[in-house]
Design an enzyme around this catalytic site. Structure first.
Site, PDB file in Angstrom:
ATOM      1  N   ASN A 183       0.831  -1.212   0.000  1.00 43.85           N
ATOM      2  CA  ASN A 183       0.000   0.000   0.000  1.00 43.85           C
ATOM      3  C   ASN A 183       0.865   1.262   0.000  1.00 43.85           C
ATOM      4  OD1 ASN A 183      -2.219  -1.846   0.720  1.00 43.85           O
ATOM      5  ND2 ASN A 183      -1.176  -1.878   2.688  1.00 43.85           N
ATOM      6  N   GLU A 209       8.478  -5.109  -0.837  1.00 37.85           N
ATOM      7  CA  GLU A 209       7.344  -4.181  -0.731  1.00 37.85           C
ATOM      8  C   GLU A 209       7.792  -2.753  -0.997  1.00 37.85           C
ATOM      9  OE1 GLU A 209       4.719  -5.757  -0.792  1.00 37.85           O
ATOM     10  OE2 GLU A 209       5.449  -7.664  -0.020  1.00 37.85           O
TER      11      GLU A 209
HETATM   12  N1  TRP Z   1       0.980  -7.629  -3.427  1.00 41.42           N
HETATM   13  C1  TRP Z   1       1.475  -8.462  -2.370  1.00 41.42           C
HETATM   14  C2  TRP Z   1       2.946  -8.694  -2.671  1.00 41.42           C
HETATM   15  O1  TRP Z   1       3.758  -7.922  -2.342  1.00 41.42           O
HETATM   16  C3  TRP Z   1       0.753  -9.759  -2.254  1.00 41.42           C
HETATM   17  C4  TRP Z   1      -0.440  -9.760  -1.375  1.00 41.42           C
HETATM   18  C5  TRP Z   1      -0.564  -9.165  -0.184  1.00 41.42           C
HETATM   19  C6  TRP Z   1      -1.651 -10.445  -1.577  1.00 41.42           C
HETATM   20  N2  TRP Z   1      -1.786  -9.439   0.342  1.00 41.42           N
HETATM   21  C7  TRP Z   1      -2.458 -10.213  -0.478  1.00 41.42           C
HETATM   22  C8  TRP Z   1      -2.142 -11.243  -2.575  1.00 41.42           C
HETATM   23  C9  TRP Z   1      -3.721 -10.764  -0.369  1.00 41.42           C
HETATM   24  C10 TRP Z   1      -3.397 -11.790  -2.472  1.00 41.42           C
HETATM   25  C11 TRP Z   1      -4.195 -11.543  -1.386  1.00 41.42           C
HETATM   26  O2  TRP Z   1       3.343  -9.593  -3.325  1.00 41.42           O
HETATM   27 ZN    ZN Z   2       4.763  -8.222  -4.565  1.00 41.90          ZN
END
Ligand code: TRP
Ligand code: ZN
Length: 878
Positions: A272, A305
């Site tokens: 985020n 992240e």
């Molecule tokens: N985008 C996240 C990453 O850094 C992955 C992720 C976080 C995610 N929370 C999630 C994927 C919940 C599916 C559901 O890779």
């Molecule tokens: Zn990621």
């Protein structure tokens, strides 16, 4: 089957740009555990090319409680809109307008790990991929990007900390013991990057000065009492910030960067904007409670992240089919980072091992998909090793093909062209093409074709001509929905070793290419003629794991021993050791035509273990036998018991045959590990080797069994303590019971350490359904905590001997638990559903038992689309 309303897939080819855009979003949250009121004030406008009469279709649906909706300030009556199972539809809207939507939600009742929920009394969010629609009605898709202002109102006493994305613009007290905070995020973002956190949290602060001299305030928020466990995450973050500036010229863009650790989180962590939310297991670390592996993993996930701030947030995905655009690229970036901070060779061995064990299995199973899938029912099911790790390998191949300099130029081009936009993987390749001039048309197949290519190599040596011809042939087995595959384009890194162990200078068409070179493979069959090769060489193939392919070469035992002794590429050297163990294991179970001389392997391993000029971490890897799942890969039908007999036999032969060397090396390692705990790579490597050796010696020497027990009791760091536990749990002994009891007594207040206790038991040789049932009733188990579900059920279902027990009770247990978990957390349930992936390769008895359970699952009432998608594909009925 009789599923009445089967969930329907959505297709990449059907992509259409949004009918409406939402340039500005104003949110107000009145936080309350059971009745949170969300007011969303949106400015909307019709997109270019949208017909005038196009209705506004927002995601949300009849499970989200709509309190009120106003259009341009006027309250809409129920006959002005329609609510369906998944949408709020307003048929008649002007070209530009505002919507004020009020919804009421119940965070305390939300156990799904998606949307706004509570964890330990704190409020937190997880919006990726489609959680925002659980909070308010919205265009919940990544190509709708907005500027957000968020006001959070909550009880000042219980929720002293109120956080959202961007910069804090106002805060203050309100009547009735309430207070508020307003956050403004200046960067347009899709709603999946929105975050809100409110609770009673401790904070650790630090700062980082960027290359242009801006000071970034860093803050890590944790449950009070955990502040002392944040230093490693802070160090990792600052290293990542500096690294991204140095390597890719990417500077952080907001004035503050926050991380929040939460106990209940479905995944690892979430990027985020300005407010990363982490599974507490990937933030908190100190020597007493975290292992070396935990320290390394935290370093890489914190970096991952953070790196998303550019690769994912500044440039995001047009639609969820493009997930690898941000994930493959960001994994590649975190891998480069970790390689720079640690031993690059050992890091690469870990990556190659993971791809081969996890991703190749996925690629050859029922859920095989290309890194950019063409359809899905539930997008949550596509956060896979294929999209992430194979996706990273695909990016790595680009870097190998064009070189690091042009690759960095391609990344710069990518931001020059697409900053602030939601784009596709074609756009990424376009930037790489513009920077390098390389034509990526054929390379694009890596994005569209599923399955693991097989790269078969033959060597023809001609003594008289002093030539050596390498004949390279590629193929790719069919995967569900893709019968025929076209040739892939990839780099095949090779070297040739002379009989004396030296590297032969490579000469091709009169060109000197050094001792390692990348062959560009693009045809179905290609030949490379090396000249000035005087003696028959041993080829070292797929050096540094240059492509995610299965390399086939008919190595003799002698050739593998030669590579194990002399190969200068540690990845292929490690691979030689793996091939030797595979050969030995099948020979011990009379699986192969030729009996392998296991004594020779033992002698070679002894030499290697005792060779202190080699990195200890590398030696530990060589000593680690492949898991059962890798050994059964070539069996049809799968026979886990036989694979296990061969594996166990080899480990015992190795332990006995190298006993002296093991004891000596163990003795040499001990003193160098005394003193203060350190996470320098060399020291971690030594600990890994020491503990691997301990595992070998424990099985043949009672003294070492006793030593393992005393290591468990006396350890001053979690790496040694946990290593001892992992060894002990495989033995039926009073000491094992005593060790487990002591652990619970010592650690019951530390959920992350108790996770290790559950995991060790569920993964052990003694695991059983009755053991899992007892563990699930342990007072420190919590069926609503995703980490606990993973360490107990996922570990058990990944433990082949226990899960595939021939009476079928393992299948039944996991099916039952999955159905139960699906009713409150479909994400974790669907993840558990992938554990049945071997179904088609099982013997007829197990297959029948598993089928009964799988059909029971797809036919059970109210099963989620995600579970339905995985199980129906596993059964093979699409
Ligand atoms: N985008 C996240 C990453 O850094 C992955 C992720 C976080 C995610 N929370 C999630 C994927 C919940 C599916 C559901 O890779
Ligand atoms: Zn990621």
């Amino acid at each position: 089957m009789t599923q009445i309303l089967q969930p329907q897939p959505i297709f990449l080819k059907d992509y259409q740009s949004p009918d409406y855009l939402i340039p500005r979003v104003n949110l107000e949250f009145n936080l309350d555990s059971e009745q949170t009121i969300v007011r969303s004030n949106l400015s909307l406008k019709r997109n270019q090319n949208t017909p005038e009469n196009a209705p506004l279709v927002l995601n949300g649906g009849d499970k989200l409680l709509l309190v009120e909706v106003k259009l341009n300030g006027l309250k809409l009556e129920p006959n002005n809109y329609k609510i369906t199972e998944s949408n709020l539809i307003i048929p008649d809207v002007p070209q530009a307008f505002t919507l004020e939507i009020t919804t009421k939600i119940n965070p305390a009742a939300n156990q799904s790990g998606s949307g706004l929920y509570q964890s330990n009394g704190n409020f937190c969010t997880q919006m990726e991929p489609e959680g925002f629609r659980r909070v308010t009605f919205f265009l919940d898709r990544p190509d709708v990007m907005s500027i957000y202002t968020t006001k959070i109102i909550g009880d000042k006493n219980t929720l002293p900390i109120l956080l959202s994305n961007g910069n804090l613009s106002a805060e203050g007290d309100l009547e009735g013991g309430l207070h508020y905070a307003t956050w403004q995020d200046p960067f347009p973002k899709p709603c999946y990057l929105f975050a809100l956190v409110a609770g009673n949290l401790g904070v650790v602060r630090d700062s980082f000065v960027t290359k242009s001299g801006r000071e970034i305030a860093i803050a890590i928020y944790v449950d009070p009492g955990n502040e002392t466990r944040c230093q490693h995450a802070i160090n990792s973050l600052k290293k990542a910030m500096k690294w991204d500036e140095d390597v890719f010229n990417l500077e952080y863009d907001l004035d503050q960067f926050m991380i929040v650790a939460v106990n209940d989180f479905n995944a690892g962590a979430m990027e985020n904007k300005g407010l990363n939310i982490f599974n507490a297991s990937l933030v908190l670390a100190d020597p007493q409670t975290a292992t070396d592996d935990n320290f390394l993993r935290i370093e890489s996930v914190v970096a991952h992240e953070f790196f998303h701030n550019w690769t994912g947030n500044r440039v995001t995905c047009r639609d969820w089919f493009q997930l690898t655009l941000k994930e493959g690229l960001t994994v590649f970036r975190d891998q480069l980072f970790s390689a720079d901070l640690n031993s690059p060779a050992v890091q690469r061995i870990h990556e190659a091992k993971f791809i081969k064990i996890v991703q190749f299995a996925e690629d050859s199973g029922p859920n095989s998909h290309p890194i950019r899938p063409q359809s899905y029912i539930e997008i949550n099911n596509f956060y896979t090793s294929t999209v992430y790790d194979k996706g990273s390998e695909v990016i790595r191949m680009i870097q190998t093909l064009i070189g690091p300099k042009l690759f960095a130029a391609g990344i710069a081009k990518y931001f020059e062209l697409y900053d602030g936009q939601a784009v596709t993987t074609e756009d990424f390749l376009n930037a790489m093409h513009l920077a390098s001039g390389l034509d990526f048309t054929q390379f694009q197949r890596w994005y569209d074709q599923a399955g693991t290519p097989i790269c078969a190599v033959e060597l023809v040596f001609d003594q008289e001509q002093a030539t050596c011809e390498l004949i390279v042939e590629q193929s790719c087995p069919p995967t569900p929905g893709q019968e025929e595959k076209l040739p892939f384009y990839f780099p095949l890194s090779i070297g040739l070793l002379a009989p004396d162990g030296s590297e032969i200078p490579l000469v091709l068409s009169n060109q000197s290419l050094g001792t390692t070179t990348n062959l560009v493979i693009k045809e179905q069959k290609q030949r490379f003629l090396w000249t000035e090769v005087k003696e028959k060489p041993v080829p070292s193939l797929l050096r540094n794991f240059s492509a995610p392919v299965k390399l086939q070469y008919d190595y003799t035992l002698e050739e593998l021993l030669h590579l194990l002794s002399y190969d200068t590429d540690l990845v292929t050297r490690y691979e030689a050791a793996q091939r030797l163990t595979h050969q030995a294991i099948s020979s011990l179970e009379n699986d192969s035509e030729v009996a392998v001389d296991v004594e020779k392997i033992v002698t070679a391993f002894a030499g290697l273990i005792g060779d202190s000029s080699l990195d200890a971490a590398f030696r530990a890897e060589v000593l680690t036998m492949p898991p059962l799942s890798a050994i059964v890969e070539s069996m049809n039908p799968i026979d886990y018991e036989r694979a296990d007999r061969g594996r166990e036999a080899l480990i015992t032969i190795l332990a006995k045959g190298t006993y002296e060397t093991l004891v000596k090396t163990f003795g040499e390692l001990l003193p160098s590990l005394e003193g203060a705990y350190s996470i320098q790579p060399e020291v971690m490597g030594k600990r890994a080797l020491k503990n691997t050796i301990l595992g070998y010696l424990t099985r043949i020497d009672q003294d070492f069994f006793d030593l393992t027990f005393s290591q468990l009791v006396k350890a001053t760091n979690m790496t040694d303590e946990y290593a001892a536990l992992r060894i002990l749990v495989n033995y039926e002994s009073e000491k094992t019971q005593e060790g487990l009891r002591l652990w619970q007594e010592k650690w019951h207040d530390e959920p992350l350490v108790m996770n290790k206790w559950f995991q060790a038991q569920a993964s052990s040789r003694l695991a059983s359904v009755s053991m899992v049932t007892v563990l699930a009733n342990n007072p420190y188990f919590d069926k609503y905590n995703p980490n606990k579900l993973r360490v107990l059920y996922r570990s058990f279902a990944s433990n082949p001997l226990a899960f595939h027990k021939v009476n079928g009770e393992g299948y039944q247990l996991i099916a039952n638990k999955m159905i139960e978990i699906d009713s409150y957390n479909s994400n974790i349930a669907a993840n558990l559903a992938t554990c049945f992936y071997q179904y088609q390769k099982l013997d007829s008895v197990r297959k029948e038992l598993m089928r009964n359970n799988l059909t029971r699952i797809v036919n059970s009432e109210g099963i989620s689309p995600g579970v339905y998608e995985i199980i129906s594909k596993t059964l093979g009925d699409k």
